[in-house]
Design an enzyme around this catalytic site. Structure first.
Site, PDB file in Angstrom:
ATOM      1  N   GLU A 274      67.225  12.901   8.874  1.00 53.43           N
ATOM      2  CA  GLU A 274      67.695  14.068   8.107  1.00 53.43           C
ATOM      3  C   GLU A 274      66.775  14.347   6.919  1.00 53.43           C
ATOM      4  O   GLU A 274      66.497  15.501   6.602  1.00 53.43           O
ATOM      5  CB  GLU A 274      69.139  13.854   7.615  1.00 53.43           C
ATOM      6  CG  GLU A 274      70.148  13.679   8.733  1.00 53.43           C
ATOM      7  CD  GLU A 274      70.067  14.788   9.780  1.00 53.43           C
ATOM      8  OE1 GLU A 274      70.117  15.972   9.414  1.00 53.43           O
ATOM      9  OE2 GLU A 274      69.951  14.459  10.975  1.00 53.43           O
ATOM     10  N   TRP A 277      64.072  16.291   8.297  1.00 52.01           N
ATOM     11  CA  TRP A 277      64.377  17.726   8.491  1.00 52.01           C
ATOM     12  C   TRP A 277      64.072  18.497   7.220  1.00 52.01           C
ATOM     13  O   TRP A 277      63.499  19.587   7.238  1.00 52.01           O
ATOM     14  CB  TRP A 277      65.854  17.929   8.871  1.00 52.01           C
ATOM     15  CG  TRP A 277      66.123  17.846  10.341  1.00 52.01           C
ATOM     16  CD1 TRP A 277      66.720  16.817  10.999  1.00 52.01           C
ATOM     17  CD2 TRP A 277      65.813  18.834  11.345  1.00 52.01           C
ATOM     18  NE1 TRP A 277      66.797  17.110  12.342  1.00 52.01           N
ATOM     19  CE2 TRP A 277      66.259  18.336  12.566  1.00 52.01           C
ATOM     20  CE3 TRP A 277      65.203  20.087  11.299  1.00 52.01           C
ATOM     21  CZ2 TRP A 277      66.118  19.049  13.764  1.00 52.01           C
ATOM     22  CZ3 TRP A 277      65.054  20.804  12.481  1.00 52.01           C
ATOM     23  CH2 TRP A 277      65.510  20.278  13.690  1.00 52.01           C
ATOM     24  N   TRP A 306      71.366  43.891  15.090  1.00 44.53           N
ATOM     25  CA  TRP A 306      72.517  43.181  14.527  1.00 44.53           C
ATOM     26  C   TRP A 306      73.643  44.184  14.288  1.00 44.53           C
ATOM     27  O   TRP A 306      73.399  45.385  14.179  1.00 44.53           O
ATOM     28  CB  TRP A 306      72.127  42.493  13.212  1.00 44.53           C
ATOM     29  CG  TRP A 306      71.039  41.477  13.353  1.00 44.53           C
ATOM     30  CD1 TRP A 306      69.700  41.659  13.139  1.00 44.53           C
ATOM     31  CD2 TRP A 306      71.177  40.103  13.760  1.00 44.53           C
ATOM     32  NE1 TRP A 306      69.002  40.493  13.369  1.00 44.53           N
ATOM     33  CE2 TRP A 306      69.888  39.521  13.750  1.00 44.53           C
ATOM     34  CE3 TRP A 306      72.261  39.294  14.117  1.00 44.53           C
ATOM     35  CZ2 TRP A 306      69.656  38.184  14.088  1.00 44.53           C
ATOM     36  CZ3 TRP A 306      72.032  37.970  14.450  1.00 44.53           C
ATOM     37  CH2 TRP A 306      70.747  37.418  14.438  1.00 44.53           C
ATOM     38  N   ASN A 341      77.496  19.285   6.907  1.00 45.39           N
ATOM     39  CA  ASN A 341      76.407  19.815   7.746  1.00 45.39           C
ATOM     40  C   ASN A 341      76.892  20.394   9.072  1.00 45.39           C
ATOM     41  O   ASN A 341      76.474  21.479   9.474  1.00 45.39           O
ATOM     42  CB  ASN A 341      75.365  18.731   7.997  1.00 45.39           C
ATOM     43  CG  ASN A 341      74.231  19.248   8.864  1.00 45.39           C
ATOM     44  OD1 ASN A 341      73.579  20.227   8.516  1.00 45.39           O
ATOM     45  ND2 ASN A 341      74.014  18.617  10.016  1.00 45.39           N
ATOM     46  N   TRP A 359      71.503  36.929  10.099  1.00 52.05           N
ATOM     47  CA  TRP A 359      71.497  35.635   9.412  1.00 52.05           C
ATOM     48  C   TRP A 359      71.162  35.775   7.927  1.00 52.05           C
ATOM     49  O   TRP A 359      71.548  34.935   7.110  1.00 52.05           O
ATOM     50  CB  TRP A 359      70.544  34.644  10.088  1.00 52.05           C
ATOM     51  CG  TRP A 359      69.125  35.114  10.231  1.00 52.05           C
ATOM     52  CD1 TRP A 359      68.569  35.709  11.328  1.00 52.05           C
ATOM     53  CD2 TRP A 359      68.069  35.039   9.251  1.00 52.05           C
ATOM     54  NE1 TRP A 359      67.248  36.009  11.092  1.00 52.05           N
ATOM     55  CE2 TRP A 359      66.915  35.603   9.832  1.00 52.05           C
ATOM     56  CE3 TRP A 359      67.987  34.542   7.954  1.00 52.05           C
ATOM     57  CZ2 TRP A 359      65.696  35.702   9.159  1.00 52.05           C
ATOM     58  CZ3 TRP A 359      66.784  34.627   7.279  1.00 52.05           C
ATOM     59  CH2 TRP A 359      65.656  35.202   7.873  1.00 52.05           C
ATOM     60  N   TRP A 382      69.749  28.361   8.703  1.00 51.41           N
ATOM     61  CA  TRP A 382      70.239  29.660   9.195  1.00 51.41           C
ATOM     62  C   TRP A 382      69.445  30.125  10.404  1.00 51.41           C
ATOM     63  O   TRP A 382      70.013  30.611  11.382  1.00 51.41           O
ATOM     64  CB  TRP A 382      70.225  30.708   8.065  1.00 51.41           C
ATOM     65  CG  TRP A 382      71.508  30.626   7.316  1.00 51.41           C
ATOM     66  CD1 TRP A 382      71.741  29.952   6.160  1.00 51.41           C
ATOM     67  CD2 TRP A 382      72.765  31.166   7.737  1.00 51.41           C
ATOM     68  NE1 TRP A 382      73.070  30.045   5.823  1.00 51.41           N
ATOM     69  CE2 TRP A 382      73.723  30.791   6.768  1.00 51.41           C
ATOM     70  CE3 TRP A 382      73.188  31.924   8.821  1.00 51.41           C
ATOM     71  CZ2 TRP A 382      75.069  31.144   6.856  1.00 51.41           C
ATOM     72  CZ3 TRP A 382      74.526  32.289   8.912  1.00 51.41           C
ATOM     73  CH2 TRP A 382      75.446  31.904   7.948  1.00 51.41           C
TER      74      TRP A 382
HETATM   75  C1  LIG Z   1      73.133  27.036   7.875  1.00 49.64           C
HETATM   76  C2  LIG Z   1      72.684  25.825   7.088  1.00 49.64           C
HETATM   77  C3  LIG Z   1      72.365  25.960   5.734  1.00 49.64           C
HETATM   78  C4  LIG Z   1      71.945  24.854   4.996  1.00 49.64           C
HETATM   79  N1  LIG Z   1      71.624  25.021   3.659  1.00 49.64           N
HETATM   80  C5  LIG Z   1      71.165  23.969   2.942  1.00 49.64           C
HETATM   81  C6  LIG Z   1      70.799  24.112   1.565  1.00 49.64           C
HETATM   82  O1  LIG Z   1      70.839  25.207   1.001  1.00 49.64           O
HETATM   83  N2  LIG Z   1      70.402  23.003   0.900  1.00 49.64           N
HETATM   84  C7  LIG Z   1      70.316  21.777   1.496  1.00 49.64           C
HETATM   85  O2  LIG Z   1      69.928  20.803   0.832  1.00 49.64           O
HETATM   86  N3  LIG Z   1      70.616  21.622   2.802  1.00 49.64           N
HETATM   87  C8  LIG Z   1      71.052  22.670   3.537  1.00 49.64           C
HETATM   88  N4  LIG Z   1      71.400  22.481   4.853  1.00 49.64           N
HETATM   89  C9  LIG Z   1      71.181  21.172   5.483  1.00 49.64           C
HETATM   90  C10 LIG Z   1      72.367  20.186   5.445  1.00 49.64           C
HETATM   91  O3  LIG Z   1      73.534  20.801   5.869  1.00 49.64           O
HETATM   92  C11 LIG Z   1      72.604  19.568   4.065  1.00 49.64           C
HETATM   93  O4  LIG Z   1      71.390  19.093   3.538  1.00 49.64           O
HETATM   94  C12 LIG Z   1      73.565  18.381   4.157  1.00 49.64           C
HETATM   95  O5  LIG Z   1      74.802  18.798   4.683  1.00 49.64           O
HETATM   96  C13 LIG Z   1      73.750  17.788   2.789  1.00 49.64           C
HETATM   97  O6  LIG Z   1      74.689  16.746   2.804  1.00 49.64           O
HETATM   98  P1  LIG Z   1      74.262  15.243   2.473  1.00 49.64           P
HETATM   99  O7  LIG Z   1      73.441  15.212   1.239  1.00 49.64           O
HETATM  100  O8  LIG Z   1      75.499  14.439   2.497  1.00 49.64           O
HETATM  101  O9  LIG Z   1      73.324  14.939   3.700  1.00 49.64           O
HETATM  102  P2  LIG Z   1      72.912  13.570   4.443  1.00 49.64           P
HETATM  103  O10 LIG Z   1      73.428  13.668   5.832  1.00 49.64           O
HETATM  104  O11 LIG Z   1      73.249  12.382   3.661  1.00 49.64           O
HETATM  105  O12 LIG Z   1      71.321  13.740   4.550  1.00 49.64           O
HETATM  106  C14 LIG Z   1      70.429  13.268   3.520  1.00 49.64           C
HETATM  107  C15 LIG Z   1      69.561  14.397   3.026  1.00 49.64           C
HETATM  108  O13 LIG Z   1      68.743  14.904   4.079  1.00 49.64           O
HETATM  109  C16 LIG Z   1      68.573  16.306   3.913  1.00 49.64           C
HETATM  110  N5  LIG Z   1      69.146  16.980   5.080  1.00 49.64           N
HETATM  111  C17 LIG Z   1      70.209  16.588   5.820  1.00 49.64           C
HETATM  112  N6  LIG Z   1      70.405  17.425   6.846  1.00 49.64           N
HETATM  113  C18 LIG Z   1      69.460  18.377   6.747  1.00 49.64           C
HETATM  114  C19 LIG Z   1      69.133  19.534   7.521  1.00 49.64           C
HETATM  115  N7  LIG Z   1      69.817  19.865   8.624  1.00 49.64           N
HETATM  116  N8  LIG Z   1      68.112  20.309   7.114  1.00 49.64           N
HETATM  117  C20 LIG Z   1      67.391  19.993   6.019  1.00 49.64           C
HETATM  118  N9  LIG Z   1      67.642  18.908   5.254  1.00 49.64           N
HETATM  119  C21 LIG Z   1      68.657  18.117   5.618  1.00 49.64           C
HETATM  120  C22 LIG Z   1      69.325  16.708   2.645  1.00 49.64           C
HETATM  121  O14 LIG Z   1      68.406  16.708   1.564  1.00 49.64           O
HETATM  122  C23 LIG Z   1      70.342  15.592   2.509  1.00 49.64           C
HETATM  123  O15 LIG Z   1      70.784  15.395   1.186  1.00 49.64           O
HETATM  124  C24 LIG Z   1      71.825  23.592   5.624  1.00 49.64           C
HETATM  125  C25 LIG Z   1      72.147  23.473   6.987  1.00 49.64           C
HETATM  126  C26 LIG Z   1      72.579  24.571   7.710  1.00 49.64           C
HETATM  127  C27 LIG Z   1      72.910  24.410   9.164  1.00 49.64           C
END
Ligand SMILES: Cc1cc2nc3c(=O)[nH]c(=O)nc-3n(C[C@H](O)[C@H](O)[C@H](O)COP(=O)(O)OP(=O)(O)OC[C@H]3O[C@@H](n4cnc5c(N)ncnc54)[C@H](O)[C@@H]3O)c2cc1C
Length: 469
Positions: A274, A277, A306, A341, A359, A382
């Protein structure tokens, strides 16, 4: 310092790297001589980028914590109101002249407006004969270091990830310690922001890198072990909740990697994925500037038709779509500023596929609401959900919000918490309450799933070269 020669003052410009540990720009500036620091509060620009009050209040509180950390190192932080990025060059020149600093250091940011701002500042600083050095502090490997065999950027995550590990293995990765004090400690009482603006979310999201490290350590020593199995269930506190801290650089991704490897080496793979990502999406926006202009990553999708449906958009934003998991997700977002997420994917796919709303509308609403609003990850998420982006979900795989609920919130603990109107509905009807036959204080579905799915597939089919027959 050469004996007798006065040290040359350095200036560090903090932006989305609000920490003193593992901060390359700060460490470089502290290599000798005295140091001052600055942060530009760009309210008008943040508003133009749709960053909402939760995020900006969190930034303000984090800057305050940073001011204390820097003061202990003998570094004064100047917090200046510089409303727009276009004001930054003049403000920086003035500050360099006032402080007498000979060199400016900052860590790179990758969205296009930030890149243009930094180029303009660089030119202005050079024009007055001062130095300017750009460092890399927000990613583990900077954009351009992880390329295909043909020296092109990756457009799909899995091969990016594979190559990333190859490059990391050959790289001497150094997580930088906090620099040693450059002078006697200072009084950190420098800030002049409106305290009321800072209070929002303070209890849920305490600010500062010390809080972030503590949260990282707790997670890595505890929940990380069960992360792979728990991360998809919104009723379980299974993820790190570090995203607000990572988004503004209160903690570095290298520190996250170190902690995961040290505290849970066997279990860390899914979580490191993650973090990658996040890294991938930063590379994407750095190497594909059109994405920062609101365009689809695959630009042919910009011709997709859209729907314009303000009532449906409002229902989605308000958590009144009639699909309980989508509504619980949206209410979690608007009431807490954070969303799980899996639910971000479900909610985003519902808007772009079931409602066929662009989107960009969802991207903007998330930016306005999220405390962890981050252009690269939000845009990436998105466009992934809308099937217009890198690595996007194939357009014909459309999450069914009913079965997603049954699978990922089987007891309805999360859904009932955010949609109390359904508190008394039996588990087996929870995600299709229209089947109870009861009169509920909850709307019927705003769109039929089977109809919506077929409409989306038809609409996308003409745009996709890999469409199934
Ligand atoms: C439509 C959509 C919009 C999103 N908008 C954002 C946003 O504005 N800011 C944001 O930080 N994340 C965003 N995410 C990614 C992700 O949902 C969040 O980072 C995550 O839910 C944060 O929770 P956590 O810190 O507990 O993550 P954990 O699961 O603990 O992951 C650790 C770290 O990895 C990164 N990460 C995790 N999943 C993703 C992912 N899919 N994409 C990119 N980085 C990721 C984050 O920095 C996160 O803190 C988005 C995902 C989607 C599908």
């Amino acid at each position: 310092m050469i004996f007798g020669v006065p040290p040359l003052k350095q200036l560090v410009w903090f932006r989305s790297d609000l920490r003193v540990e593992d901060n390359p720009a700060l460490v470089a500036a502290c290599g000798g001589g005295s140091v001052e620091a600055c942060f530009f509060a760009a309210d008008a620009q943040w508003a133009a980028h749709h960053e909402g009050p939760r995020k900006t209040a969190f930034v303000r509180r984090t800057v305050k914590a940073l001011a204390h950390e820097l003061a202990a190192l003998g570094i004064k932080l100047h917090v200046l109101q510089v409303p727009r990025f276009s004001d930054a060059p003049a403000a920086m020149v003035k500050l360099l002249q006032e402080t007498g600093a000979v060199q400016l250091h900052f860590n790179a940011e990758y969205p296009l407006d930030e890149v243009k701002r930094d180029r303009a500042v660089w030119r202005a600083v050079k024009a007055i004969g001062r130095g300017c050095v750009r460092h890399e502090g927000s990613v583990i490997l900077p954009p351009g270091r992880v390329l295909t065999a043909a020296a092109k950027p990756f457009t799909v995550f899995t091969p990016f990830r594979r190559k990333w590990f190859g490059v990391v293995t050959d790289t001497d990765l150094q997580t930088l310690d906090k620099p040693k004090p450059v002078a006697a400690p200072l009084d950190p009482a420098l800030m002049c922001w409106d305290e009321s603006a800072e209070r929002e979310g303070a209890a849920a999201w305490p600010a500062g890198e010390r809080v972030a490290y503590q949260q990282l350590r707790n997670f890595a020593a505890g929940r990380l072990a069960g992360y792979a199995g728990n991360r998809d269930f919104p009723a379980i506190e299974g993820t790190s909740r570090l995203s607000p801290y990572l988004a503004i650089g209160a903690i570095s991704p290298r520190r996250c990697l170190d902690a995961a490897k040290a505290l849970a080496p066997e279990a860390s793979e899914a979580w490191v994925n993650e973090i990658l990502w996040r890294e991938f999406y930063r590379h994407v926006i750095a190497l594909h500037p059109h994405v920062s202009k609101g365009e689809s990553f695959h630009q042919h999708y910009d011709r997709l038709q859209w729907e314009t449906n303000p009532a449906a958009l409002d229902a989605w934003k308000s958590g009144l779509t009639g699909y309980p998991l989508v509504d619980a997700a949206m209410r979690q977002l608007t009431s807490t500023g954070w969303m799980h997420n899996r639910l971000r994917m479900v909610a985003a796919m519902f808007l772009t596929k079931h409602l066929l709303i662009h989107w960009r509308e969802g991207e903007r609403f998330f930016m306005e609401q999220l405390v962890d609003a981050d252009f690269a990850s939000n845009n990436g998420g998105w466009q992934w959900s809308a099937s217009t982006g890198t690595d996007a979900v194939p357009y014909f795989r459309i999450f069914n919000p009913t079965t997603q609920g049954q699978r990922f919130d089987p007891k309805g603990v999360f859904t009932r918490l955010h949609v109390p109107e359904l508190a008394s509905v039996l588990d087996r009807f929870l995600f299709e309450p229209w089947k109870t036959g009861l009169t509920l204080n909850y709307p019927p579905p705003i769109v039929d799933h089977v109809f919506a799915r077929q409409r989306a597939i038809q609409r996308f089919r003409g745009f996709n070269p890999d469409r199934p027959d």
